[in-house]
Motif scaffolding. Structure first.
Motif, PDB file in Angstrom:
ATOM      1  N   LYS A 181     121.021  52.614  68.776  1.00 35.64           N
ATOM      2  CA  LYS A 181     120.938  51.303  69.411  1.00 35.64           C
ATOM      3  C   LYS A 181     121.667  50.275  68.562  1.00 35.64           C
ATOM      4  CE  LYS A 181     116.493  49.849  67.466  1.00 35.64           C
ATOM      5  NZ  LYS A 181     117.002  48.789  66.610  1.00 35.64           N
ATOM      6  N   THR A 182     121.972  49.140  69.171  1.00 34.73           N
ATOM      7  CA  THR A 182     122.655  48.059  68.463  1.00 34.73           C
ATOM      8  C   THR A 182     121.910  46.734  68.588  1.00 34.73           C
ATOM      9  OG1 THR A 182     124.022  47.603  70.396  1.00 34.73           O
ATOM     10  CG2 THR A 182     124.942  49.114  68.745  1.00 34.73           C
ATOM     11  N   ALA A 183     120.737  46.750  69.195  1.00 35.36           N
ATOM     12  CA  ALA A 183     119.918  45.558  69.390  1.00 35.36           C
ATOM     13  C   ALA A 183     118.479  45.881  69.013  1.00 35.36           C
ATOM     14  CB  ALA A 183     119.996  45.109  70.854  1.00 35.36           C
ATOM     15  N   CYS A 184     117.621  44.871  68.938  1.00 38.51           N
ATOM     16  CA  CYS A 184     116.208  45.108  68.637  1.00 38.51           C
ATOM     17  C   CYS A 184     115.525  45.961  69.706  1.00 38.51           C
ATOM     18  CB  CYS A 184     115.465  43.779  68.496  1.00 38.51           C
ATOM     19  SG  CYS A 184     115.846  42.894  66.981  1.00 38.51           S
ATOM     20  N   TYR A 188     118.100  48.632  75.315  1.00 38.36           N
ATOM     21  CA  TYR A 188     119.278  47.819  75.633  1.00 38.36           C
ATOM     22  C   TYR A 188     120.571  48.592  75.395  1.00 38.36           C
ATOM     23  CZ  TYR A 188     122.595  43.939  75.541  1.00 38.36           C
ATOM     24  OH  TYR A 188     123.667  43.108  75.780  1.00 38.36           O
ATOM     25  N   ARG A 189     121.251  48.905  76.507  1.00 30.20           N
ATOM     26  CA  ARG A 189     122.537  49.619  76.462  1.00 30.20           C
ATOM     27  C   ARG A 189     122.470  50.920  75.672  1.00 30.20           C
ATOM     28  NH1 ARG A 189     126.793  44.558  75.855  1.00 30.20           N
ATOM     29  NH2 ARG A 189     126.220  43.594  77.817  1.00 30.20           N
ATOM     30  N   THR A 190     121.323  51.623  75.815  1.00 27.67           N
ATOM     31  CA  THR A 190     121.161  52.941  75.198  1.00 27.67           C
ATOM     32  C   THR A 190     120.828  53.957  76.290  1.00 27.67           C
ATOM     33  OG1 THR A 190     118.749  52.912  74.827  1.00 27.67           O
ATOM     34  CG2 THR A 190     120.140  51.829  73.149  1.00 27.67           C
ATOM     35  N   ARG A 191     120.682  55.182  75.882  1.00 17.94           N
ATOM     36  CA  ARG A 191     120.334  56.253  76.813  1.00 17.94           C
ATOM     37  C   ARG A 191     118.837  56.578  76.795  1.00 17.94           C
ATOM     38  NH1 ARG A 191     120.538  61.588  74.527  1.00 17.94           N
ATOM     39  NH2 ARG A 191     120.608  61.439  72.266  1.00 17.94           N
ATOM     40  N   LEU A 192     118.020  55.691  76.198  1.00 22.13           N
ATOM     41  CA  LEU A 192     116.599  55.992  76.052  1.00 22.13           C
ATOM     42  C   LEU A 192     115.905  56.214  77.392  1.00 22.13           C
ATOM     43  CD1 LEU A 192     114.171  56.498  74.292  1.00 22.13           C
ATOM     44  CD2 LEU A 192     113.838  54.007  74.133  1.00 22.13           C
ATOM     45  N   ASP A 206     107.889  43.408  63.483  1.00 24.18           N
ATOM     46  CA  ASP A 206     108.116  42.113  64.122  1.00 24.18           C
ATOM     47  C   ASP A 206     109.474  41.977  64.797  1.00 24.18           C
ATOM     48  OD1 ASP A 206     108.869  42.393  61.429  1.00 24.18           O
ATOM     49  OD2 ASP A 206     108.869  40.247  61.060  1.00 24.18           O
ATOM     50  N   TYR A 207     110.279  42.988  64.748  1.00 24.77           N
ATOM     51  CA  TYR A 207     111.587  42.951  65.402  1.00 24.77           C
ATOM     52  C   TYR A 207     111.724  44.121  66.373  1.00 24.77           C
ATOM     53  CZ  TYR A 207     113.148  39.153  62.390  1.00 24.77           C
ATOM     54  OH  TYR A 207     113.269  37.948  61.761  1.00 24.77           O
ATOM     55  N   CYS A 208     112.237  45.222  65.910  1.00 22.57           N
ATOM     56  CA  CYS A 208     112.595  46.327  66.811  1.00 22.57           C
ATOM     57  C   CYS A 208     111.383  47.039  67.407  1.00 22.57           C
ATOM     58  CB  CYS A 208     113.512  47.302  66.081  1.00 22.57           C
ATOM     59  SG  CYS A 208     115.051  46.474  65.569  1.00 22.57           S
ATOM     60  N   VAL A 209     110.318  47.217  66.642  1.00 16.38           N
ATOM     61  CA  VAL A 209     109.126  47.863  67.200  1.00 16.38           C
ATOM     62  C   VAL A 209     108.527  46.963  68.284  1.00 16.38           C
ATOM     63  CG1 VAL A 209     106.808  48.746  66.694  1.00 16.38           C
ATOM     64  CG2 VAL A 209     108.691  49.204  65.100  1.00 16.38           C
ATOM     65  N   ASP A 210     108.354  45.690  67.971  1.00 18.27           N
ATOM     66  CA  ASP A 210     107.780  44.744  68.928  1.00 18.27           C
ATOM     67  C   ASP A 210     108.601  44.653  70.213  1.00 18.27           C
ATOM     68  OD1 ASP A 210     105.963  42.485  69.670  1.00 18.27           O
ATOM     69  OD2 ASP A 210     107.798  41.310  69.456  1.00 18.27           O
ATOM     70  N   THR A 211     109.893  44.491  70.078  1.00 17.15           N
ATOM     71  CA  THR A 211     110.751  44.353  71.269  1.00 17.15           C
ATOM     72  C   THR A 211     110.707  45.620  72.111  1.00 17.15           C
ATOM     73  OG1 THR A 211     112.183  42.865  70.022  1.00 17.15           O
ATOM     74  CG2 THR A 211     113.076  43.787  72.051  1.00 17.15           C
ATOM     75  N   THR A 212     110.771  46.765  71.469  1.00 22.06           N
ATOM     76  CA  THR A 212     110.739  48.034  72.200  1.00 22.06           C
ATOM     77  C   THR A 212     109.428  48.199  72.960  1.00 22.06           C
ATOM     78  OG1 THR A 212     112.297  49.025  70.649  1.00 22.06           O
ATOM     79  CG2 THR A 212     110.897  50.546  71.926  1.00 22.06           C
ATOM     80  N   ILE A 213     108.314  47.861  72.335  1.00 14.99           N
ATOM     81  CA  ILE A 213     107.007  47.969  72.994  1.00 14.99           C
ATOM     82  C   ILE A 213     106.950  47.067  74.228  1.00 14.99           C
ATOM     83  CG2 ILE A 213     104.557  47.346  72.732  1.00 14.99           C
ATOM     84  CD1 ILE A 213     104.895  48.342  69.768  1.00 14.99           C
ATOM     85  N   LYS A 214     107.351  45.830  74.076  1.00 10.58           N
ATOM     86  CA  LYS A 214     107.252  44.879  75.186  1.00 10.58           C
ATOM     87  C   LYS A 214     108.180  45.238  76.341  1.00 10.58           C
ATOM     88  CE  LYS A 214     105.508  41.112  72.357  1.00 10.58           C
ATOM     89  NZ  LYS A 214     105.838  39.893  71.607  1.00 10.58           N
ATOM     90  N   VAL A 215     109.376  45.659  76.030  1.00 13.20           N
ATOM     91  CA  VAL A 215     110.306  46.061  77.094  1.00 13.20           C
ATOM     92  C   VAL A 215     109.790  47.320  77.787  1.00 13.20           C
ATOM     93  CG1 VAL A 215     112.650  46.888  77.567  1.00 13.20           C
ATOM     94  CG2 VAL A 215     112.305  44.890  76.093  1.00 13.20           C
ATOM     95  N   ALA A 216     109.320  48.286  77.012  1.00  9.20           N
ATOM     96  CA  ALA A 216     108.802  49.527  77.602  1.00  9.20           C
ATOM     97  C   ALA A 216     107.623  49.247  78.526  1.00  9.20           C
ATOM     98  CB  ALA A 216     108.395  50.505  76.504  1.00  9.20           C
TER      99      ALA A 216
END
Length: 174
Positions: free
Chosen positions: A75-78, A82-86, A106-116
């Motif tokens: 990935k290239t974002a938090c 975002y624009r990945t194959r996940l 507080d960055y990548c874990v948080d953003t991933t949880i909320k988006v998921a």
């Protein structure tokens, strides 16, 4: 979620840990417990600056177990979506949910949880298996505790985020 017990490990990489992170060895030990019991492991690896894909800084921490069938998503974002194959990887695994751990709380874990959660995935957070560094206005321990509280109370109608300790998750997987 299917019976596969999908585990997503976010940004546990050499380059991320070039800066001090709270309880590296303890968090890595708990993540290894999850890796050893999960059915499928997805390593999310951030690529930016010196952490170019394939570089030493991009590599997963050497103390983490890396099963031969683990999947890597760059990935290239938090946001790990975002624009990945996940999303495609999770669909291929028939996974409607997953457990998440890693760095930075507080960055990548948080953003991933909320988006998921907003995408409809059933997310379980390993409350004691994520970490971050001290920030200007809060310590890493404060941020970890605060984010566990926020995730427990996150308002996503019909799809609450579950926050459990590693021991509780492993008991569920037994």
């Amino acid at each position: 979620m299917t019976g596969k017990n999908v585990l997503i490990v976010v940004d546990m990489q050499n380059g991320v840990f070039a800066s001090p992170r709270y309880d590296r060895s303890g968090r890595a030990a708990l993540i290894n417990q999850l890796i050893d019991r999960a059915g499928r492991i997805i390593f999310i690896q951030h690529a930016e600056g010196e952490m170019t894909e394939g570089s030493e800084f991009w590599q997963v921490l050497p103390e983490l177990h890396q099963p031969a069938d683990a999947i890597s998503v760059t990935k290239t974002a938090c946001d790990s979506f975002y624009r990945t194959r996940l999303d495609d990887v999770l669909k291929d695994l028939d996974a409607t949910g997953f457990t998440v751990c890693g760095c930075a709380t507080d960055y990548c874990v948080d953003t991933t949880i909320k988006v998921a959660a907003s995408k409809g995935y059933a997310v379980t957070v390993a409350s004691d298996a994520h970490t971050t560094g001290d920030r200007t206005h809060a310590t890493a321990q404060q941020l970890i505790g605060q984010h566990n509280e926020v995730w427990r109370e996150l308002s996503v109608p019909g799809n609450p985020v579950t926050v459990k300790t590693t021991a509780e998750i492993l008991a569920d997987w037994a």
